[in-house]
Design an enzyme around this catalytic site. Sequence first.
Site, PDB file in Angstrom:
ATOM      1  N   ARG A  26       5.622  -0.648  -4.437  1.00  0.00           N
ATOM      2  CA  ARG A  26       5.213  -1.470  -3.074  1.00  0.00           C
ATOM      3  C   ARG A  26       4.342  -2.432  -3.188  1.00  0.00           C
ATOM      4  O   ARG A  26       4.221  -3.155  -2.251  1.00  0.00           O
ATOM      5  CB  ARG A  26       4.873  -0.358  -2.003  1.00  0.00           C
ATOM      6  CG  ARG A  26       5.745   0.812  -1.930  1.00  0.00           C
ATOM      7  CD  ARG A  26       4.968   1.861  -1.261  1.00  0.00           C
ATOM      8  NE  ARG A  26       4.488   1.837   0.225  1.00  0.00           N
ATOM      9  CZ  ARG A  26       5.313   1.860   1.277  1.00  0.00           C
ATOM     10  NH1 ARG A  26       6.287   2.471   1.161  1.00  0.00           N
ATOM     11  NH2 ARG A  26       4.916   1.620   2.430  1.00  0.00           N
ATOM     12  N   HIS A  40      17.797 -37.737  -0.180  1.00  0.00           N
ATOM     13  CA  HIS A  40      16.897 -37.928   0.877  1.00  0.00           C
ATOM     14  C   HIS A  40      15.363 -37.625   0.684  1.00  0.00           C
ATOM     15  O   HIS A  40      14.671 -37.225   1.627  1.00  0.00           O
ATOM     16  CB  HIS A  40      17.338 -37.131   2.140  1.00  0.00           C
ATOM     17  CG  HIS A  40      18.714 -37.663   2.607  1.00  0.00           C
ATOM     18  ND1 HIS A  40      18.899 -38.849   3.285  1.00  0.00           N
ATOM     19  CD2 HIS A  40      20.116 -37.072   2.563  1.00  0.00           C
ATOM     20  CE1 HIS A  40      20.443 -39.065   3.467  1.00  0.00           C
ATOM     21  NE2 HIS A  40      20.993 -38.067   3.157  1.00  0.00           N
ATOM     22  N   LYS A  80      14.005 -15.828  -6.608  1.00  0.00           N
ATOM     23  CA  LYS A  80      14.043 -14.737  -7.599  1.00  0.00           C
ATOM     24  C   LYS A  80      12.974 -15.359  -8.880  1.00  0.00           C
ATOM     25  O   LYS A  80      12.448 -14.733  -9.300  1.00  0.00           O
ATOM     26  CB  LYS A  80      15.487 -14.555  -8.216  1.00  0.00           C
ATOM     27  CG  LYS A  80      16.251 -13.562  -7.304  1.00  0.00           C
ATOM     28  CD  LYS A  80      15.692 -12.157  -7.298  1.00  0.00           C
ATOM     29  CE  LYS A  80      14.946 -11.678  -6.392  1.00  0.00           C
ATOM     30  NZ  LYS A  80      15.099 -11.901  -5.023  1.00  0.00           N
ATOM     31  N   LYS A  94       6.836  -4.803  -2.309  1.00  0.00           N
ATOM     32  CA  LYS A  94       8.101  -4.546  -2.228  1.00  0.00           C
ATOM     33  C   LYS A  94       8.599  -4.228  -0.737  1.00  0.00           C
ATOM     34  O   LYS A  94       9.255  -4.763  -0.138  1.00  0.00           O
ATOM     35  CB  LYS A  94       8.589  -3.288  -2.889  1.00  0.00           C
ATOM     36  CG  LYS A  94      10.075  -2.744  -2.875  1.00  0.00           C
ATOM     37  CD  LYS A  94      10.777  -3.770  -3.364  1.00  0.00           C
ATOM     38  CE  LYS A  94      12.257  -3.473  -3.405  1.00  0.00           C
ATOM     39  NZ  LYS A  94      13.340  -4.259  -3.991  1.00  0.00           N
ATOM     40  N   TRP A 125      -3.272  -2.811  -1.441  1.00  0.00           N
ATOM     41  CA  TRP A 125      -2.783  -4.326  -1.565  1.00  0.00           C
ATOM     42  C   TRP A 125      -4.003  -4.876  -0.522  1.00  0.00           C
ATOM     43  O   TRP A 125      -3.527  -4.983   0.382  1.00  0.00           O
ATOM     44  CB  TRP A 125      -1.532  -4.501  -1.132  1.00  0.00           C
ATOM     45  CG  TRP A 125      -0.726  -5.895  -1.413  1.00  0.00           C
ATOM     46  CD1 TRP A 125      -0.254  -6.257  -2.746  1.00  0.00           C
ATOM     47  CD2 TRP A 125      -0.852  -7.050  -0.626  1.00  0.00           C
ATOM     48  NE1 TRP A 125       0.195  -7.567  -2.643  1.00  0.00           N
ATOM     49  CE2 TRP A 125       0.054  -8.200  -1.289  1.00  0.00           C
ATOM     50  CE3 TRP A 125      -1.181  -7.324   0.840  1.00  0.00           C
ATOM     51  CZ2 TRP A 125       0.312  -9.546  -0.890  1.00  0.00           C
ATOM     52  CZ3 TRP A 125      -0.968  -8.375   1.344  1.00  0.00           C
ATOM     53  CH2 TRP A 125      -0.339  -9.528   0.569  1.00  0.00           C
ATOM     54  N   GLU A 156       9.522 -15.849  -7.798  1.00  0.00           N
ATOM     55  CA  GLU A 156       8.853 -14.671  -7.526  1.00  0.00           C
ATOM     56  C   GLU A 156       8.174 -13.875  -8.885  1.00  0.00           C
ATOM     57  O   GLU A 156       7.250 -13.189  -8.883  1.00  0.00           O
ATOM     58  CB  GLU A 156       9.890 -13.487  -7.058  1.00  0.00           C
ATOM     59  CG  GLU A 156       9.948 -13.540  -5.583  1.00  0.00           C
ATOM     60  CD  GLU A 156      11.042 -12.496  -4.967  1.00  0.00           C
ATOM     61  OE1 GLU A 156      10.599 -11.594  -4.244  1.00  0.00           O
ATOM     62  OE2 GLU A 156      12.256 -12.376  -5.600  1.00  0.00           O
ATOM     63  N   ASN A 166      -2.980   2.542   5.290  1.00  0.00           N
ATOM     64  CA  ASN A 166      -2.289   1.685   5.167  1.00  0.00           C
ATOM     65  C   ASN A 166      -2.191   0.835   6.626  1.00  0.00           C
ATOM     66  O   ASN A 166      -2.161   1.536   7.684  1.00  0.00           O
ATOM     67  CB  ASN A 166      -0.870   1.885   4.856  1.00  0.00           C
ATOM     68  CG  ASN A 166      -0.551   2.472   3.482  1.00  0.00           C
ATOM     69  OD1 ASN A 166      -1.503   2.705   2.615  1.00  0.00           O
ATOM     70  ND2 ASN A 166       0.435   3.313   3.182  1.00  0.00           N
ATOM     71  N   GLY A 167      -1.912  -0.576   6.445  1.00  0.00           N
ATOM     72  CA  GLY A 167      -1.909  -1.160   7.802  1.00  0.00           C
ATOM     73  C   GLY A 167      -3.105  -2.038   7.776  1.00  0.00           C
ATOM     74  O   GLY A 167      -3.869  -2.458   7.107  1.00  0.00           O
ATOM     75  N   GLU A 212      18.261 -18.276  -2.902  1.00  0.00           N
ATOM     76  CA  GLU A 212      17.901 -16.943  -3.375  1.00  0.00           C
ATOM     77  C   GLU A 212      17.515 -17.139  -4.862  1.00  0.00           C
ATOM     78  O   GLU A 212      16.602 -16.250  -5.353  1.00  0.00           O
ATOM     79  CB  GLU A 212      19.033 -15.845  -3.180  1.00  0.00           C
ATOM     80  CG  GLU A 212      18.990 -14.672  -3.719  1.00  0.00           C
ATOM     81  CD  GLU A 212      17.833 -13.776  -3.297  1.00  0.00           C
ATOM     82  OE1 GLU A 212      17.422 -12.744  -4.144  1.00  0.00           O
ATOM     83  OE2 GLU A 212      17.254 -14.212  -2.156  1.00  0.00           O
ATOM     84  N   CYS A 257       0.925  -1.030   0.023  1.00  0.00           N
ATOM     85  CA  CYS A 257      -0.247   0.003  -0.249  1.00  0.00           C
ATOM     86  C   CYS A 257       0.713   1.310   0.054  1.00  0.00           C
ATOM     87  O   CYS A 257       2.134   1.236   0.346  1.00  0.00           O
ATOM     88  CB  CYS A 257      -1.090  -0.038   1.078  1.00  0.00           C
ATOM     89  SG  CYS A 257      -2.025  -1.333   1.371  1.00  0.00           S
TER      90      CYS A 257
END
Length: 600
Positions: free
Chosen positions: A27, A500, A481, A595, A73, A484, A99-100, A477, A2
């Site tokens: 964001r 395993h 990526k 973000k 969001w 995402e 926001n929140g 990582e 947001c």
Amino acid sequence: MCGIVGYIGTKDVKNILIEGLRKLEYRGYDSAGIAVMNDNGVHVFKEKGRIAELEASVNPDISATMGIGHTRWATHGEPSKYNAHPHQSFSGRFTLVHNGVIENYEKLRNEYLANVELKSETDTEVIVQLIEEFVNEGSSVEASFRKTLSLLHGSYALALIDNQDADTIYVGKNKSPLLVGIGEGFNVVASDAMAMLKVTDQFVELMDEEIVIVKRDRVEIKTLDGIFVHREPFTAELDASDIEKGTYPHYMLKEIDEQPAVMRKIIMEYQDANDNIKLDEDVRSAVQNSDRIYIIACGTSYHAGLVGKQMIEKMAKIPTEVHIASEFSYNMPLLSEKPLFIFISQSGETADSRAVLVHIKKLGHRSLTITNVAGSTLSREADHTLLLHAGPEIAVASTKAYTAQIAVLALLAVDTAKVKGIKLDFNPIQELGIVANAMEALVDQKDIIEKIARDYLSVTRSCFFIGRGIDYYVCQEAALKLKEISYIQAEGFAGGELKHGTIALIEEGTPVIAIATQAHVNGSIRSNVKETVARGAHACIVSMESTSETGDQIVLPEVHEYLTPLVSVVPMQLLAYYAALHRDCDVDKPRNLAKSVTVE
């Protein structure tokens, strides 16, 4: 997650708000809206989808000099036009963006708003309806605003306008980031300084449980109890050109290419006149006086922390643990007697990490934040800060912040070792210069890496990354990526763990990308690759010059073994970028992601 913008001044506000929201797209959001106010009242425009769709819906004939805007969001209620912000009170008098997450919104709705018909599924609408309820009971707008905020449990950053007051924006904050920008004859509100950098570079930080009365010619900061607070503005040290794409098709590609320059910037910022590492003595003391380091982070920053753990333990000989912030908050392990907590966060606003910081401060423990954003919440509230100096990172998938985090952790590890009298055959300033050159060579190999991405990843539904030791951390990582931004189901595994259970997932044509930069496990990881090939895997090996063999698809320029993650990750970032591109995905703004994660 947001974003909020607001403006009150003398210029037409529509484009200012729209452009501000565009700067906050990084964001993450799924709907957007603005509310502008003139002599004819408040005009609200909001749409599901991108800023461009909102902009198309705004009536160009309406002129106004104050307004608020929001990118949402979804947390409460689906992404939709009616759940989008701004929200209005029942009579339409008050308009709010938020926001929140309000944890007790259902209780407040049942207790105070039983007779009010809500128009959305959001927790936000409860706030604006409460304010109107208290005003209808006879309280002033400011008193109603403060009373409402005092009842809220959770996180909020919000801005409110009243259609009976053309000279005020009411602002409040708790846990979620929010700034007030200062101008000549105007003032602004923003979740991030870059949203309003084109109109002002002077901003005032807001603390939790403060409100601000924002007018054209002044701002007044108060506590929820109504006590005035004086705080000087700071200058936002951002170059507006840094947050533009320039000739790049995507921010992510631009930020991958900026990594060599970031390494050189870090060298410049952390090198003193005698070519030694330059750190604040208080930071040195905090590290030296700790008996164990706890690294707290999320996502990409967590992966950087894993690499940092290995460097700190091997070079500085301090036991180090790495924890996912959202787990640590609710399942804290037994702590050592003199712990130091290191919080790693690109934005410095990560809610899960802040929850840990608040808790460990109550316990009296020391804290250090490693972040890209000076003045961010984690930076402001921790005892110490080390800045990444990576410049604004706009793409949701972090690239240059990750490598900057590892570089700064390396400097911290080496400096600590030196202070402790541990002799190292490792000059980090010199080695980071070599890394920068290696990165430069790799980003020039885009054609080779794009071809590999096309051959291995353009149609696959899954992909596995395998490595050992420090390469395993890079595999985690690399997988993040890829998943995402391309939505390929990707996982990073320790090579020895394949047998395993994981090898059961290998089938004909499954891409397996192996990172092999460590000489002492080179033979082992290559054996693991052969195991997957025997089951039909389509294998790609990424090696260092000193560990390479004929047939390796990507050979990296040689760097010190401690710093191999800084170069091995670059082709992984480019593979993810080109995979997403070939699969027609939104590279910079992947679905469902944000973000800056400012809610737990």
